[in-house]
Design a protein around this motif. Structure first.
Motif, short mmCIF file in Angstrom:
data_model
loop_
_atom_site.label_atom_id
_atom_site.label_comp_id
_atom_site.label_asym_id
_atom_site.label_seq_id
_atom_site.Cartn_x
_atom_site.Cartn_y
_atom_site.Cartn_z
N LEU A 276 100.39 94.43 -53.65
CA LEU A 276 99.63 93.37 -53.00
C LEU A 276 98.24 93.86 -52.61
O LEU A 276 97.24 93.17 -52.81
CB LEU A 276 100.38 92.86 -51.77
CG LEU A 276 99.76 91.66 -51.06
CD1 LEU A 276 99.59 90.49 -52.02
CD2 LEU A 276 100.62 91.25 -49.89
N THR A 277 98.14 95.08 -52.10
CA THR A 277 96.85 95.64 -51.70
C THR A 277 95.92 95.72 -52.89
O THR A 277 94.76 95.32 -52.82
CB THR A 277 97.03 97.04 -51.09
OG1 THR A 277 97.85 96.91 -49.93
CG2 THR A 277 95.71 97.67 -50.71
N ALA B 137 96.09 94.03 -55.66
CA ALA B 137 95.85 92.71 -56.23
C ALA B 137 94.79 91.95 -55.48
O ALA B 137 94.03 91.19 -56.08
CB ALA B 137 97.15 91.91 -56.26
N VAL B 138 94.71 92.10 -54.18
CA VAL B 138 93.73 91.32 -53.43
C VAL B 138 92.35 91.91 -53.55
O VAL B 138 91.38 91.25 -53.23
CB VAL B 138 94.13 91.13 -51.94
CG1 VAL B 138 95.40 90.35 -51.83
CG2 VAL B 138 94.21 92.43 -51.19
N ASP C 148 87.32 93.62 -62.76
CA ASP C 148 88.73 93.85 -62.44
C ASP C 148 89.39 94.80 -63.43
O ASP C 148 90.15 95.68 -63.04
CB ASP C 148 89.50 92.53 -62.42
CG ASP C 148 89.09 91.61 -61.28
OD1 ASP C 148 88.42 92.06 -60.33
OD2 ASP C 148 89.45 90.41 -61.36
N ASP D 198 102.54 89.52 -64.55
CA ASP D 198 101.42 89.39 -63.61
C ASP D 198 101.88 89.82 -62.22
O ASP D 198 102.71 89.15 -61.60
CB ASP D 198 100.94 87.94 -63.59
CG ASP D 198 99.76 87.73 -62.65
OD1 ASP D 198 99.25 88.71 -62.07
OD2 ASP D 198 99.36 86.56 -62.49
N SER E 248 99.63 90.24 -59.78
CA SER E 248 98.40 90.05 -59.00
C SER E 248 98.64 89.52 -57.60
O SER E 248 97.75 89.54 -56.77
CB SER E 248 97.42 89.15 -59.76
OG SER E 248 97.96 87.87 -59.93
N SER E 249 99.84 89.03 -57.32
CA SER E 249 100.11 88.63 -55.94
C SER E 249 101.08 89.60 -55.28
O SER E 249 100.83 90.10 -54.21
CB SER E 249 100.62 87.19 -55.87
OG SER E 249 101.79 87.04 -56.64
N GLU E 250 102.20 89.87 -55.92
CA GLU E 250 103.11 90.90 -55.43
C GLU E 250 104.24 91.08 -56.44
O GLU E 250 104.42 90.27 -57.33
CB GLU E 250 103.68 90.57 -54.06
CG GLU E 250 104.59 89.35 -54.02
CD GLU E 250 105.10 89.09 -52.61
OE1 GLU E 250 106.19 89.57 -52.29
OE2 GLU E 250 104.39 88.40 -51.86
N SER F 247 108.16 91.26 -57.47
CA SER F 247 109.43 90.67 -57.05
C SER F 247 110.43 91.79 -56.78
O SER F 247 110.25 92.93 -57.25
CB SER F 247 109.98 89.74 -58.14
OG SER F 247 110.40 90.51 -59.26
N ALA G 207 100.84 97.74 -60.18
CA ALA G 207 99.88 96.65 -59.98
C ALA G 207 98.63 96.86 -60.82
O ALA G 207 98.14 95.94 -61.48
CB ALA G 207 99.53 96.52 -58.51
N SER H 54 99.37 96.19 -64.48
CA SER H 54 99.45 94.75 -64.72
C SER H 54 98.05 94.15 -64.88
O SER H 54 97.77 93.42 -65.83
CB SER H 54 100.19 94.07 -63.57
OG SER H 54 100.06 92.67 -63.63
#
Length: 179
Positions: free
Chosen positions: A11-12, A14-15, A86, A125, A127-129, A131, A165, A168
Motif C-alpha cells: 500500500l505504501t 502504491a500510493v 511510475d 494489480d 496498486s491498492s493493496e 489480498s 508492489a 506489479s
C-alpha cells in the motif's frame, strides 16, 4: 503479522506517486541510466520504509527532474509521462529490493512465480493493496522453497511486500508504455 507488514508495504509503494526495439529500450532505460547509484539506493531504502517525508520529497523531486529530461529526450507523450515516472520509480525500487532481499537469502523469483509476474504473466494489480490470498501465495511459495518463515523478521517481510508492489507497478506500467 507477516500479512500486515507485506500489505502495508504494498500500500505504501502504491500510493506514491520478449525483445524490445533499441529505441524503446533506450527510453525505458533512460531514467535508470541517468540516476546515480547513491540515489537508487536512497529510493530503494525509502520504498522499504526508510527515511522521512522530507527525504522522500527531495528524492521524488530529483527523480521527476530526471524523468522530465528523459521524456523530452525520447519524445514520450504528455499522456504517458505519469506512467513513465511510475515505471521508472518502480523499476529502481524493484531492482534495489530484489538485491536486498536476495542478500537476506530470499529469492525474488519466488515472489515473481507465486504471483505470475513477467512479460507474459498475469501481473496482478497491487496498486491498492495485496489480498490475503496473494500474501498467502508468497508465504506458501517461500515455504515450498525451503524457507523457515518463522525466522524471517518483520522488516524483511516489509521488503518482500514492497518488492511485490514494485514488481506489479513495473510490469503494468511497462505494458502501458509499449508502442
Amino acid at each position: 503479522m507477516i500479512k500486515a507488514l507485506m500489505a502495508g508495504a504494498a500500500l505504501t509503494l502504491a500510493v506514491l506517486p520478449g525483445a524490445v526495439a533499441a529505441q524503446e529500450g533506450e527510453a525505458l532505460d533512460c531514467v535508470v541510466a541517468s540516476i546515480s547509484g547513491d540515489a537508487k539506493d536512497s529510493i530503494g531504502e525509502a520504498m522499504a520504509g526508510g527515511g522521512d517525508e522530507a527525504m522522500r520529497e527531495a528524492l521524488f523531486k530529483d527523480l521527476a527532474g530526471i524523468t522530465d529530461a528523459c521524456v523530452t529526450r525520447h519524445g514520450i507523450s504528455a499522456e504517458q509521462k505519469g506512467s513513465y515516472f511510475d515505471y521508472s520509480l518502480a523499476r529502481i525500487s524493484r531492482e534495489w529490493l530484489a538485491n536486498d532481499i536476495a542478500k537476506l537469502d530470499l529469492s525474488p523469483g519466488v515472489v515473481d512465480k507465486a504471483l505470475d509476474f513477467g512479460p507474459a504473466g498475469a501481473n496482478p494489480d497491487l496498486s491498492s493493496e495485496m489480498s490475503e490470498e496473494q500474501i498467502m501465495k508468497i508465504v506458501q511459495a517461500y515455504i515450498e522453497a525451503g524457507v523457515d518463515i518463522e525466522k524471517v523478521d518483520g522488516a524483511t517481510w516489509v521488503k518482500v511486500g514492497a518488492y511485490a508492489a514494485a514488481t506489479s507497478i513495473y510490469w503494468n506500467k511497462r505494458k502501458l508504455l509499449a508502442p
